[in-house]
Scaffold this active site. Structure first.
Site, PDB file in Angstrom:
ATOM      1  CG  HIS A   1      33.107  56.386  48.167  1.00  0.00           C
ATOM      2  ND1 HIS A   1      32.588  57.645  48.315  1.00  0.00           N
ATOM      3  CD2 HIS A   1      34.087  56.483  47.249  1.00  0.00           C
ATOM      4  CE1 HIS A   1      33.208  58.481  47.491  1.00  0.00           C
ATOM      5  NE2 HIS A   1      34.131  57.800  46.841  1.00  0.00           N
TER       6      HIS A   1
ATOM      7  NE  ARG B   1      37.903  16.112  40.360  1.00  0.00           N
ATOM      8  CZ  ARG B   1      36.906  16.369  39.539  1.00  0.00           C
ATOM      9  NH1 ARG B   1      35.682  16.459  39.985  1.00  0.00           N
ATOM     10  NH2 ARG B   1      37.135  16.552  38.263  1.00  0.00           N
TER      11      ARG B   1
ATOM     12  CB  CYS C   1      32.763  14.781  45.548  1.00  0.00           C
ATOM     13  SG  CYS C   1      31.558  15.703  46.497  1.00  0.00           S
TER      14      CYS C   1
ATOM     15  CG  ASN D   1      31.431  15.279  41.497  1.00  0.00           C
ATOM     16  OD1 ASN D   1      31.023  16.237  42.147  1.00  0.00           O
ATOM     17  ND2 ASN D   1      32.486  15.343  40.702  1.00  0.00           N
ATOM     18  N   GLY D   2      27.990  15.970  42.331  1.00  0.00           N
ATOM     19  CA  GLY D   2      26.944  16.799  41.713  1.00  0.00           C
ATOM     20  C   GLY D   2      25.876  17.123  42.737  1.00  0.00           C
TER      21      GLY D   2
ATOM     22  CE  LYS E   1      45.298  32.981  46.854  1.00  0.00           C
ATOM     23  NZ  LYS E   1      44.868  32.879  45.574  1.00  0.00           N
TER      24      LYS E   1
ATOM     25  CD  GLU F   1      44.777  36.051  43.847  1.00  0.00           C
ATOM     26  OE1 GLU F   1      43.544  36.136  43.715  1.00  0.00           O
ATOM     27  OE2 GLU F   1      45.370  34.976  44.029  1.00  0.00           O
TER      28      GLU F   1
ATOM     29  CD  GLU G   1      41.723  31.268  48.108  1.00  0.00           C
ATOM     30  OE1 GLU G   1      41.129  30.550  47.304  1.00  0.00           O
ATOM     31  OE2 GLU G   1      42.853  31.749  47.875  1.00  0.00           O
TER      32      GLU G   1
ATOM     33  CE  LYS H   1      44.953  24.249  42.803  1.00  0.00           C
ATOM     34  NZ  LYS H   1      45.118  25.682  43.066  1.00  0.00           N
TER      35      LYS H   1
ATOM     36  CD1 TRP I   1      34.646  21.382  49.492  1.00  0.00           C
ATOM     37  CD2 TRP I   1      32.672  21.683  48.498  1.00  0.00           C
ATOM     38  NE1 TRP I   1      34.302  22.698  49.629  1.00  0.00           N
ATOM     39  CE2 TRP I   1      33.085  22.917  49.031  1.00  0.00           C
ATOM     40  CE3 TRP I   1      31.448  21.632  47.832  1.00  0.00           C
ATOM     41  CZ2 TRP I   1      32.341  24.080  48.918  1.00  0.00           C
ATOM     42  CZ3 TRP I   1      30.698  22.793  47.715  1.00  0.00           C
ATOM     43  CH2 TRP I   1      31.151  23.999  48.252  1.00  0.00           C
TER      44      TRP I   1
END
Ligand code: G6P
Length: 628
Positions: free
Chosen positions: A524, A27, A2, A100-101, A505, A501, A508, A623, A74
């Site tokens: 496997h 955030r 946040c 925040n937290g 992507k 990666e 996400e 982010k 968030w």
């Protein structure tokens, strides 16, 4: 996580708060809200969704006033809805907070407060703070738990208030960055920090509060970073910093260092696409001034290690989260190859609570674009606590990780706005490659080999530029597979991290399930997923493992799985087997991941676009993840 903002001074608070929240949306963007104190009441406006939605609401129903707080959320505890949006109000409107937290003991506290008659409006852990402060304030005012003398109150009219907040904070277990305003004390705002960053901006007859320095740029250059357990008591004209237990602290005012960089879309439809295209330039920036051709090595200004410390390093730990962790994996391959130093790559969230044997000659690198990721920060704190030197590889200069590490290397990639990391990832890989050369040249790597590596480095920006021209080809592939529900991404050796990666992507930003795997390991387990509807993206550069990857590719084809292959210029063999081929320029084998990742970033982008996803602000993500 946040984002938090606060303002006190002559401006219309709401205007600064909304502008500040826009800058903090990276955030989290589940909901947004502000509270402004005016005319004996705390006015609150909040809504599910983005800051834009809040702004529209405020245009219809403004909240005038000169002291206020704001928040972009968030969600951690409680769904993303209007009730759970911050600010939260406590004690019948006496106090409003943004938080925040995470408050770990909120359930017990809530029970106690409810039994005293406090009525909760939300499911959040944060609301408990508002009621707790209101409760402590009521007690202080009634003289129940004071400890604040008449003389102290005469000397400092906010003494009761500060005492109440300190008492309330002492009961919280967990982490907080807090900004608090009071209905009956419209001339003061209090900010407090424990484990969640908070800064105070010092202006001319005004003060600002924010969860990082970004919202302050353009408003003030003077900034105070609060430390854990500190409270800032701010009026328009004064700033007092107090340690929660030990009392007054002299604030140290620093000059704001924010990379304001280019934050426009510059003609692109999305930040992600713009940032993918900025990679040739950001790689140049990451290398600028760091290649020492004469000595066939790299140079770094900020490692802050003595030659003795450098030569005695016998193990390196690379730690980070998400994409930064993937960059670390490539770093492991390169450092072990060129410098022959054993490397371990640890998820920061695991490292911080493990107790691995780490000897004094181990060097720890924290890799983080934002420099604010709570787990990465926690991991380096734990490593520092046990006496180890920690270095940061960060993009954001004034970030918490950059400040807390003993030294490090900045990426110089410029602001990265798209939530899915692209240019920061390639810059991290580049910096790690330069570190591998640097450590290698201090040990076994010969002059000629070092020179060759530098030549190879210098080709990367141009070759990346050429790789960007795969865009149209990738777009066609995306069109073909846009409805697939599962993808496999497969690569070996240096390109195993690239496979991870590429899969991340896609997950996400297009919400499609994708698994990255070492190509040979696929047999496997993941091979069971192969069918005509599950495309496999193979990364097949020329080199040592080419034939091996080809064999894995054939295994997928033999089971009817469609294959998309990323190959190097001049390859004709793969096209005979694969369904779709994307051709990228050739560079030296260890650096090929920097080129191969480009079409994978573009593939994720185009699939997301075709599926109607919000590319720059994908659902559920943020982010910068400032909660653990
Ligand atoms: C979040 C972002 C990822 C990022 C990760 C680590 O999860 O959505 O894109 O890779 O955090 O962030 P950092 O700023 O530490 O690199």
């Amino acid at each position: 996580m946040c984002g938090i903002v606060g303002y006190i001074g002559p401006r219309e608070a709401g205007e600064f708060l909304v502008e500040g929240l826009r800058r903090l949306e990276y955030r989290g963007y589940d909901s947004a809200g502000i509270a402004v104190v005016e005319g004996g009441r705390v006015g609150v406006s909040k809504t599910t969704g983005r800051v834009d939605a809040l702004n529209r609401q405020l245009l219809l129903d403004p909240l005038p006033g000169h002291v206020g707080i704001g928040h972009t959320r968030w969600a951690t505890h409680g769904a993303a809805n209007d009730e759970n949006a911050h600010p939260h109000v406590g004690g019948m409107g006496a106090v409003a907070i943004v938080h925040n937290g995470v408050i770990e003991n909120y359930a017990v506290l809530r029970e106690g407060l409810e039994s005293e008659g406090y009525v909760f409006q939300s499911e959040t852990d944060s609301e408990v703070i508002a009621h707790l402060i209101a409760n402590c304030l009521e007690r202080q005012m009634a003289g129940v738990s004071v400890g604040v003398s008449e003389t102290e109150i005469r000397r400092n009219p906010h003494a009761t208030l500060v005492a109440a907040v300190r008492t309330a904070l002492a009961q919280l277990r967990g982490t907080y960055g807090l900004a608090i305003v009071f209905r009956d004390f419209p001339d003061v705002m209090i900010a407090a920090r424990l484990g969640s960053p908070l800064v105070v901006g010092v202006g001319h007859d005004e003060h600002f509060v924010a969860s990082d320095a970004l919202p302050l740029s353009g408003y003030t250059e003077k900034i105070v970073y609060l430390a854990d357990h500190q409270l800032a008591v701010v009026t328009a004209k004064t700033l007092r910093v107090v340690h929660r237990e030990f009392g007054a602290v002299k604030p140290s005012v620093e000059v704001l260092q924010v990379d304001t960089g280019d934050r426009t879309l510059n003609g692109f439809d999305h930040y992600m696409l713009k940032e993918i295209h900025e990679q040739p330039e950001s790689i140049r920036n990451a290398m600028r001034g760091r290649l020492d051709i004469e000595n066939a090595t790299a140079t770094f200004g900020g490692l802050n290690l003595t030659p003795q410390q450098l030569s005695s390093i016998n193990r390196i730990i690379l730690t980070g989260c998400g994409t930064s962790w993937h960059a670390g994996l490539l770093g492991e391959y390169l450092i072990e190859e060129w410098a022959r130093i054993p490397v371990e790559v640890e998820y920061a969230s695991e490292l911080r609570y493990r107790n691995p044997p780490v000897d004094p000659n181990t060097l720890v690198f924290a890799i983080s674009q934002s420099g604010e990721t709570a787990d990465t920060l926690g991991a380096i704190r734990e490593m520092k606590r046990t006496g180890h030197r920690t270095l940061a590889i960060c993009n954001v200069v004034a970030s918490s990780i950059a400040q807390e590490a003993d030294g490090g290397v900045f990426l110089h990639a410029g602001p990265e706005i798209g939530v899915a990391s692209t240019k920061a990832y390639s810059a991290q890989c580049m910096v790690l490659a330069m570190l591998a050369l640097y450590f290698g040249r201090m040990r076994h790597l010969g002059f000629e080999a070092g020179r060759q590596i530098i030549d190879d480095f210098q080709q990367i920006p141009q070759k990346m530029q050429e790789a960007l021209s795969t865009n149209a080809q990738v777009q066609r592939v995306a069109q073909k597979y846009r409805d697939a529900s599962n993808f496999l991404y497969l690569g070996r050796q240096y390109n195993f991290p690239t496979a991870l990666e590429g899969a991340l992507k896609l997950k996400e930003i297009s919400y499609v399930h994708a698994e990255g795997y070492p190509a040979a390991e696929m047999k496997h387990g993941p091979i069971a997923l192969v069918d005509a509807q599950t495309p496999s993206v193979f990364i097949v550069p020329q080199g040592f493992v080419y034939d091996k990857v080809m064999a894995n590719l054939e295994e997928v084809k033999a089971r009817g799985g469609p294959v998309i292959a990323v190959v190097q210029d001049g390859d004709s063999r793969v096209a005979q087997v694969a369904d779709d081929v994307i051709t990228v320029p050739k560079v030296s084998e260890p650096l090929q991941p920097l080129i191969n990742v480009v079409p994978l970033q573009l593939l994720a982008y185009h699939v997301a676009l075709l599926r109607g996803c919000d590319v720059d602000k994908p659902r559920n993500l943020a982010k910068s993840v400032t909660v653990e």
